[in-house]
Design an enzyme around this catalytic site. Structure first.
Site, PDB file in Angstrom:
ATOM      1  N   SER A  56       0.794  -1.237   0.000  1.00  0.00           N
ATOM      2  CA  SER A  56       0.000   0.000   0.000  1.00  0.00           C
ATOM      3  C   SER A  56       0.825   1.286   0.000  1.00  0.00           C
ATOM      4  O   SER A  56       0.234   2.367  -0.118  1.00  0.00           O
ATOM      5  CB  SER A  56      -0.956   0.019   1.198  1.00  0.00           C
ATOM      6  N   LYS A  59       0.205   3.771  -2.778  1.00  0.00           N
ATOM      7  CA  LYS A  59      -0.748   4.885  -2.763  1.00  0.00           C
ATOM      8  C   LYS A  59      -0.045   6.235  -2.661  1.00  0.00           C
ATOM      9  O   LYS A  59      -0.652   7.273  -2.961  1.00  0.00           O
ATOM     10  CB  LYS A  59      -1.737   4.704  -1.612  1.00  0.00           C
ATOM     11  N   SER A 116      -6.115   3.525   4.033  1.00  0.00           N
ATOM     12  CA  SER A 116      -5.528   2.712   2.966  1.00  0.00           C
ATOM     13  C   SER A 116      -6.611   1.977   2.182  1.00  0.00           C
ATOM     14  O   SER A 116      -6.468   0.789   1.840  1.00  0.00           O
ATOM     15  CB  SER A 116      -4.520   1.698   3.544  1.00  0.00           C
ATOM     16  N   LYS A 218       3.218   6.656   4.974  1.00  0.00           N
ATOM     17  CA  LYS A 218       2.312   5.557   4.619  1.00  0.00           C
ATOM     18  C   LYS A 218       2.924   4.207   4.972  1.00  0.00           C
ATOM     19  O   LYS A 218       4.119   3.994   4.778  1.00  0.00           O
ATOM     20  CB  LYS A 218       2.031   5.617   3.113  1.00  0.00           C
TER      21      LYS A 218
END
Length: 439
Positions: A56, A59, A116, A218
């Site tokens: 993720s 992203k 997320s 993140k």
């Protein structure tokens, strides 16, 4: 520059092990890199060019493409993002809104970066890029322009798929570009939780509340990648970015990142030549992204890395006790798009959904009750027995009920969710000797 890299010897061993058919994931030391965002200097690195599944943290690249589109006035934070069937079909983590749900881009970005949400990342991609493929092409074009030489994307959310890979060094390049080019968006990475209706959705980045000076970025996790993180933190006027890939647990990921940050803040005053992120390039030592699934999700034996941690189990944690920084940021939808293109307001759509849910539950209960009555009647008929009178409640029961009146149910507490499929609680602090710091 002198790198304390026992990993070099281990990579040579890895090459031999791969040649012998030994699982690569159990032999390689997972990658990391730390860089000074202002100067771009690399302060610490280990296997930073190794191809790795981004999960993720992908992203962040999606966010970069969106921020550029906003700056170029192609979209705005008020632009409407519509959840398609394709977006809703994405695997968790997700918001799970019905097809046709409309969200403004500002709220959609918070859902994508804090929770997320894979469905929202896909919806953003379809809106901004015209299609998933169109958006992914934009992601790869920007990655190439930034000099992310070991990176290729196949989707906007990081869900598993062959052909999607990056490296710790490339993610540090991306993080620095996000930090420097879009300072007005930095607050997005530091949000600890969002509230959507009755749900509170927490960020999986525990550093935010446990490492002083942390400003977010993140996390990412799939079985093939292990636990990844891109993290920023500031101290004494300096801001560092740390990328840690392939940790065995979320706790280990946070501990290693905190230790790397501490040592790298301490090494800023040291003299010596250090490469910049732009010049710090190289090919992946092991061809292709290493699949960590057996070590992370199917393992019974712990790897070389963790054997070292077992040797120093009493090392103090580099993390501080958790501190609550903020209340969850409220996010919302605009409504649901009708077939004629008009939008049904969110409040109306929610009321209709709630009424439909109540009606469905009542119908289900009625059907259940009918089935029970039919079964009882059939049973009674078979026995040819008269129906028994309804039994009166016993004195004991009546007394008990009289002594303890039924209390009204307390309002349900918000459901708290994490943004990763699972969050291991294994505690495995790493020894300082595990860190390779450039000097």
């Amino acid at each position: 520059m002198h790198f304390v890299t026992r990993s070099i010897a281990r990579f040579l061993a890895l090459i031999l092990l791969v040649g012998l058919g030994v699982n690569a994931a159990s032999a390689v030391e997972t990658p990391y890199i730390v860089a000074d965002i202002d100067s771009g200097k690399v302060l610490a690195a280990r296997n930073a060019h190794q191809d790795w599944y981004p999960a993720s943290v992908t992203k962040l690249m999606s966010a970069y493409v969106v921020f550029k589109a906003i700056r170029d006035n192609r979209i705005s934070l008020a632009s409407q993002i519509v959840v398609s069937r394709h977006a809703l079909n994405e695997q968790p983590s997700k918001m799970g809104f019905k097809v046709g749900t409309v969200i403004d881009l500002d709220n959609a970005l918070k859902m994508m970066l804090v929770h997320s949400a894979n469905d929202i990342a896909m919806a953003i991609a379809e809106t901004v890029g015209g299609s998933e493929a169109g958006f992914v092409a934009m992601m790869n074009a920007e990655a190439a322009r930034l000099g992310m030489t070991n990176t290729h994307f196949i989707n906007p959310n990081g869900l598993p798929g062959e052909g999607q890979f990056t490296s710790a060094r490339d993610l540090a390049v991306l993080a620095r570009a996000l930090w420097i080019e879009f300072p007005e968006r930095r607050q997005l990475y530091g949000i600890t939780a969002i509230r959507s209706g009755k749900r509170v959705l927490k960020s999986a980045n525990s550093l935010l509340e446990r490492y002083p000076g942390s400003s977010g970025m993140k996390t990412g996790f799939i079985c093939a990648s292990g636990f990844n993180v891109v993290a920023t933190a500031s101290r004494d006027g300096h801001t560092l970015v740390a990328v840690v890939l392939g940790s065995s647990t979320a706790k280990e990921r946070a501990e290693l990142t905190a230790r790397l940050m501490n040592q790298s803040f301490g090494s800023l005053a040291l003299t010596g030549n250090r490469p910049t992120l732009a010049s710090f390039r190289g090919a992946s030592p092991v061809d292709g992204a290493i699949n960590m699934r057996d070590d992370i999700c199917n393992r019974k034996e712990r790897g070389e890395h963790e054997a070292e941690t077992a040797a120093a189990p009493n090392l103090p944690s580099a993390l501080e006790p958790r501190v609550k920084l903020m209340e969850p940021v409220v996010v919302s939808t605009i409504g649901v798009r009708n077939p004629d293109g008009s939008i049904k307001p969110a409040a109306v759509a929610e009321a209709e959904d709630e009424a439909a849910a109540i009606a469905a539950a009542a119908a289900k209960q009625e059907k259940k009750q009918k089935g029970k009555t039919t079964r009882n009647g059939k049973k009674d008929g078979d026995k040819k027995s008269a129906a028994k009178p309804v039994a009166k409640p016993s004195k004991a029961v009546a007394k008990k009920e009289g002594d303890k009146p039924v209390k009204a149910k307390a309002p349900a507490k918000p459901k708290i969710e994490l943004g990763v499929p699972f969050d291991s609680t294994d505690v495995a602090p790493l020894p300082d000797s595990a860190l390779a710091i450039s000097q």
